[in-house]
Design an enzyme around this catalytic site. Sequence first.
Site, PDB file in Angstrom:
ATOM      1  N   ARG A 100       0.835  -1.202   0.000  1.00  0.00           N
ATOM      2  CA  ARG A 100       0.000   0.000   0.000  1.00  0.00           C
ATOM      3  C   ARG A 100       0.870   1.253   0.000  1.00  0.00           C
ATOM      4  O   ARG A 100       0.570   2.225  -0.705  1.00  0.00           O
ATOM      5  CB  ARG A 100      -0.913  -0.003   1.226  1.00  0.00           C
TER       6      ARG A 100
ATOM      7  N   CYS B 126     -19.148  -1.627   1.113  1.00  0.00           N
ATOM      8  CA  CYS B 126     -18.286  -0.495   1.451  1.00  0.00           C
ATOM      9  C   CYS B 126     -18.948   0.241   2.610  1.00  0.00           C
ATOM     10  O   CYS B 126     -20.167   0.189   2.781  1.00  0.00           O
ATOM     11  CB  CYS B 126     -18.137   0.434   0.248  1.00  0.00           C
TER      12      CYS B 126
ATOM     13  N   TYR C  33     -14.062  10.447  -1.689  1.00  0.00           N
ATOM     14  CA  TYR C  33     -13.134  10.028  -2.746  1.00  0.00           C
ATOM     15  C   TYR C  33     -13.228  10.934  -3.969  1.00  0.00           C
ATOM     16  O   TYR C  33     -12.324  10.947  -4.806  1.00  0.00           O
ATOM     17  CB  TYR C  33     -13.412   8.583  -3.159  1.00  0.00           C
TER      18      TYR C  33
END
Length: 424
Positions: A90, A164, A244
Amino acid sequence: MKLAVVGGGSTYTPELIDGFARLRDTLPIEELVLVDPALDRLELVGGLARRIFAKQGHPGRITTTDDLDAGVEGADAVLLQLRVGGQAARNEDETWPLECGCVGQETTGAGGLAKALRTVPVVLDIAERVRRANPDAWIIDFTNPVGIVTRALLQAGHKAVGLCNVAIGFQRKFAGMLGVSPSDVHLDHVGLNHLTWETGVRLGGPEGENVLPKLLAEHGDTLADTLRLPRDILDRLGVVPSYYLRYFYAHDEVVRELGTKPSRAAEVAEMERELLKMYGDPELDEKPELLAKRGGAYYSEAAVDLAASLLGGGGSTYQVVNTYNRGTLPFLPDDAVIEVQAAVGHAGATPLPVAPVAPVDPLYAGLMANVTAYEDLALEAALRGGRERVFRALLAHPLVGQYAYAEGLTDRLIAHNREHLAWA
């Protein structure tokens, strides 16, 4: 009822365990198996999980194993929460894209593609083994990028639903602002995973009063601060975008910010070290406060509701999930995976009507179509490999788009992920 959590050694897991313990009437688990190849982490997490169950009086049995086939045998549902390559991978996803002037993020852009390429083959292998062990088991995918991973699972014929926590986070936030119970808040939530907008907030159900204008008028400053977007943008859009969307609406600003501080992966890795120390304390019998900073708020409640509904329990009638489009958004292919409100039951998830009721604004539909095209190419690259397929996916992504960027990012992606890419 037996559930298995693949990736059970994650520091997220105590959040999930706490939800299972508190909501045991909704989801009566008799056996919960935590599956993870990292036995050192798994034993720490498993020990805390047992203590949480014991403290809250849950009668279920928690076991741990690094044997995937044994762990999923007889499971009614399998929850996937994987991170192939761990926080080290990551960290790379969040840093090397910045070298090309692009956002470095673990689920979108070039970093998100890298994660998809590492993850999809592993998830499909796990799903095949689940199907061999129990073809009736549901797979609940919380593994990012959820949209691409869920599409890979559905395309391969698995009984899968993607999950999610963005929607449930907004539901809880809006409920607090309105002074009502979260169950009274129904979201007109539309988009793709990590590319969504709240176009309506309704009280009482899908046909209830839309109070989104009231929320924006009375709490617009707070929402803008949370999303790190100007209040004026929210007022002009008249919707609440997922956080996002800042990567798209303020791309260059975000790139500059990311270049001045440690990666989120580095911050999380430090948190994980502290959390694992805490989990090893035999006196700890509840999730620590530090876990809230790790991310995944309300993840456990969303997972419990979804599992309960799929397994015929008493979960929510309507939930925001990731599933096939099947005409819900007419501007996208039927086999695109979208994130919308759906009716969830034993037979799976059926999206509620969106576009026939209120056509999606082209401002959002256009971006959805663009990212769906990228996801098509990303899945092809994940399944078939090859430098050219990686390049095509990057060139299609709206956060990349220029051939010089796509060339540079392709080389970096392959170099940083070679050990996880069989074709490389």
